[in-house]
Design a protein around this motif. Structure first.
Motif, PDB file in Angstrom:
ATOM      1  N   ASP A   1       0.831  -1.212   0.000  1.00  0.00           N
ATOM      2  CA  ASP A   1       0.000   0.000   0.000  1.00  0.00           C
ATOM      3  C   ASP A   1       0.864   1.260   0.000  1.00  0.00           C
ATOM      4  O   ASP A   1       0.560   2.234  -0.692  1.00  0.00           O
ATOM      5  CB  ASP A   1      -0.927   0.020   1.219  1.00  0.00           C
ATOM      6  CG  ASP A   1      -2.056  -0.986   1.127  1.00  0.00           C
ATOM      7  OD1 ASP A   1      -2.279  -1.543   0.030  1.00  0.00           O
ATOM      8  OD2 ASP A   1      -2.710  -1.230   2.157  1.00  0.00           O
TER       9      ASP A   1
ATOM     10  N   ARG B   1      -9.576  11.284  -5.383  1.00  0.00           N
ATOM     11  CA  ARG B   1      -9.674   9.926  -4.810  1.00  0.00           C
ATOM     12  C   ARG B   1      -9.508   8.888  -5.917  1.00  0.00           C
ATOM     13  O   ARG B   1      -9.920   9.124  -7.041  1.00  0.00           O
ATOM     14  CB  ARG B   1     -11.040   9.695  -4.177  1.00  0.00           C
ATOM     15  CG  ARG B   1     -11.331  10.487  -2.963  1.00  0.00           C
ATOM     16  CD  ARG B   1     -12.742  10.172  -2.449  1.00  0.00           C
ATOM     17  NE  ARG B   1     -13.082  11.020  -1.341  1.00  0.00           N
ATOM     18  CZ  ARG B   1     -12.826  10.732  -0.070  1.00  0.00           C
ATOM     19  NH1 ARG B   1     -12.257   9.596   0.226  1.00  0.00           N
ATOM     20  NH2 ARG B   1     -13.156  11.566   0.884  1.00  0.00           N
ATOM     21  N   THR B   2      -8.952   7.742  -5.526  1.00  0.00           N
ATOM     22  CA  THR B   2      -8.885   6.618  -6.454  1.00  0.00           C
ATOM     23  C   THR B   2      -8.749   5.317  -5.672  1.00  0.00           C
ATOM     24  O   THR B   2      -8.303   5.310  -4.528  1.00  0.00           O
ATOM     25  CB  THR B   2      -7.718   6.765  -7.449  1.00  0.00           C
ATOM     26  OG1 THR B   2      -7.869   5.804  -8.487  1.00  0.00           O
ATOM     27  CG2 THR B   2      -6.378   6.560  -6.784  1.00  0.00           C
ATOM     28  N   MET B   3      -9.170   4.232  -6.302  1.00  0.00           N
ATOM     29  CA  MET B   3      -9.025   2.893  -5.723  1.00  0.00           C
ATOM     30  C   MET B   3      -7.880   2.176  -6.437  1.00  0.00           C
ATOM     31  O   MET B   3      -7.817   2.189  -7.662  1.00  0.00           O
ATOM     32  CB  MET B   3     -10.302   2.076  -5.909  1.00  0.00           C
ATOM     33  CG  MET B   3     -11.482   2.532  -5.077  1.00  0.00           C
ATOM     34  SD  MET B   3     -11.300   2.198  -3.322  1.00  0.00           S
ATOM     35  CE  MET B   3     -11.370   0.414  -3.275  1.00  0.00           C
TER      36      MET B   3
ATOM     37  N   HIS C   1      -7.626  -3.052  -3.135  1.00  0.00           N
ATOM     38  CA  HIS C   1      -8.700  -2.934  -2.154  1.00  0.00           C
ATOM     39  C   HIS C   1      -8.570  -1.671  -1.305  1.00  0.00           C
ATOM     40  O   HIS C   1      -9.294  -1.502  -0.329  1.00  0.00           O
ATOM     41  CB  HIS C   1      -8.716  -4.155  -1.236  1.00  0.00           C
ATOM     42  CG  HIS C   1      -9.015  -5.429  -1.956  1.00  0.00           C
ATOM     43  ND1 HIS C   1     -10.265  -5.702  -2.467  1.00  0.00           N
ATOM     44  CD2 HIS C   1      -8.235  -6.490  -2.284  1.00  0.00           C
ATOM     45  CE1 HIS C   1     -10.238  -6.881  -3.064  1.00  0.00           C
ATOM     46  NE2 HIS C   1      -9.013  -7.378  -2.963  1.00  0.00           N
ATOM     47  N   SER C   2      -7.640  -0.792  -1.664  1.00  0.00           N
ATOM     48  CA  SER C   2      -7.402   0.414  -0.870  1.00  0.00           C
ATOM     49  C   SER C   2      -7.852   1.655  -1.622  1.00  0.00           C
ATOM     50  O   SER C   2      -7.583   1.796  -2.816  1.00  0.00           O
ATOM     51  CB  SER C   2      -5.913   0.553  -0.534  1.00  0.00           C
ATOM     52  OG  SER C   2      -5.479  -0.544   0.229  1.00  0.00           O
ATOM     53  N   GLU C   3      -8.513   2.559  -0.895  1.00  0.00           N
ATOM     54  CA  GLU C   3      -8.903   3.844  -1.469  1.00  0.00           C
ATOM     55  C   GLU C   3      -7.898   4.894  -1.003  1.00  0.00           C
ATOM     56  O   GLU C   3      -7.621   5.008   0.195  1.00  0.00           O
ATOM     57  CB  GLU C   3     -10.308   4.248  -1.021  1.00  0.00           C
ATOM     58  CG  GLU C   3     -10.721   5.585  -1.619  1.00  0.00           C
ATOM     59  CD  GLU C   3     -12.087   6.039  -1.164  1.00  0.00           C
ATOM     60  OE1 GLU C   3     -12.760   6.702  -1.950  1.00  0.00           O
ATOM     61  OE2 GLU C   3     -12.475   5.725  -0.021  1.00  0.00           O
ATOM     62  N   TYR C   4      -7.362   5.644  -1.950  1.00  0.00           N
ATOM     63  CA  TYR C   4      -6.381   6.674  -1.660  1.00  0.00           C
ATOM     64  C   TYR C   4      -7.002   8.045  -1.869  1.00  0.00           C
ATOM     65  O   TYR C   4      -7.680   8.279  -2.857  1.00  0.00           O
ATOM     66  CB  TYR C   4      -5.159   6.519  -2.573  1.00  0.00           C
ATOM     67  CG  TYR C   4      -4.417   5.225  -2.328  1.00  0.00           C
ATOM     68  CD1 TYR C   4      -3.434   5.144  -1.360  1.00  0.00           C
ATOM     69  CD2 TYR C   4      -4.711   4.078  -3.055  1.00  0.00           C
ATOM     70  CE1 TYR C   4      -2.754   3.960  -1.119  1.00  0.00           C
ATOM     71  CE2 TYR C   4      -4.044   2.887  -2.822  1.00  0.00           C
ATOM     72  CZ  TYR C   4      -3.068   2.843  -1.856  1.00  0.00           C
ATOM     73  OH  TYR C   4      -2.405   1.674  -1.622  1.00  0.00           O
ATOM     74  N   LEU C   5      -6.755   8.963  -0.929  1.00  0.00           N
ATOM     75  CA  LEU C   5      -7.232  10.339  -1.016  1.00  0.00           C
ATOM     76  C   LEU C   5      -6.016  11.243  -1.115  1.00  0.00           C
ATOM     77  O   LEU C   5      -5.111  11.175  -0.280  1.00  0.00           O
ATOM     78  CB  LEU C   5      -8.055  10.709   0.223  1.00  0.00           C
ATOM     79  CG  LEU C   5      -8.402  12.183   0.375  1.00  0.00           C
ATOM     80  CD1 LEU C   5      -9.338  12.628  -0.741  1.00  0.00           C
ATOM     81  CD2 LEU C   5      -9.022  12.456   1.732  1.00  0.00           C
TER      82      LEU C   5
ATOM     83  N   TRP D   1      -4.596   6.906   3.261  1.00  0.00           N
ATOM     84  CA  TRP D   1      -5.429   5.716   3.080  1.00  0.00           C
ATOM     85  C   TRP D   1      -5.561   5.023   4.427  1.00  0.00           C
ATOM     86  O   TRP D   1      -4.817   5.300   5.354  1.00  0.00           O
ATOM     87  CB  TRP D   1      -4.852   4.772   2.026  1.00  0.00           C
ATOM     88  CG  TRP D   1      -3.586   4.085   2.443  1.00  0.00           C
ATOM     89  CD1 TRP D   1      -3.457   2.819   2.919  1.00  0.00           C
ATOM     90  CD2 TRP D   1      -2.256   4.629   2.447  1.00  0.00           C
ATOM     91  NE1 TRP D   1      -2.134   2.537   3.202  1.00  0.00           N
ATOM     92  CE2 TRP D   1      -1.381   3.637   2.918  1.00  0.00           C
ATOM     93  CE3 TRP D   1      -1.718   5.862   2.090  1.00  0.00           C
ATOM     94  CZ2 TRP D   1      -0.007   3.837   3.052  1.00  0.00           C
ATOM     95  CZ3 TRP D   1      -0.350   6.061   2.223  1.00  0.00           C
ATOM     96  CH2 TRP D   1       0.477   5.051   2.689  1.00  0.00           C
TER      97      TRP D   1
END
Length: 140
Positions: free
Chosen positions: A41, A82-84, A87-91, A116
């Protein structure tokens, strides 16, 4: 008189030792998996941070009125994204501020913070993680 097998105590001791070894290996495996996921990640977040910051700066180079040049705050982002990934969403939060060095009046500090959530809620290691990227650029 010679015995032809093991006593009950020897069998139980061997079984207990085998259980301890297996449980230790399972625990180590789970810890390694968690560390590997956190590392993966972090690598994705660092890659996104550098890529997004470069894209933002490149897109604004030919536009004197772009938000990156007008913004002047190290605490309030002028843009968020934001993006996926997996399985992790990043801001991502974009910041831009003027450099206060009198010798460089047209220099901007462009800063990006990517955050995240790590792990599963309620489990050890759960929490918000982040990485940052910074570039100094001249206004057009």
């Amino acid at each position: 008189m010679g015995s032809k097998g093991y006593t009950l105590a020897e069998v139980l001791l061997a079984l207990a030792l085998a259980v301890v070894v297996v449980l230790t290996l399972v625990g180590l495996s789970l810890t390694a998996h968690t560390g590997n996921q956190k590392s993966s990640d972090l690598m994705a977040a660092q890659s996104l941070a550098h890529q997004w910051l470069e894209e933002e700066i490149y897109a604004a180079q030919g536009i004197p009125g772009a938000a990156i040049w007008a913004a002047n705050s190290e605490t309030n982002p002028y843009h968020e994204k934001r993006t996926m990934v997996g399985h992790s969403e990043y801001l991502a939060a974009f910041y831009s501020s003027d450099v206060t060095d009198p010798g460089m009046p047209s220099l901007k500090k462009c800063h990006l913070r990517v955050s995240w959530w790590n792990g599963a809620e309620g489990r050890p290691g759960y929490g918000r993680l982040y990485t940052e990227a910074t570039r100094y650029v001249s206004k057009p």
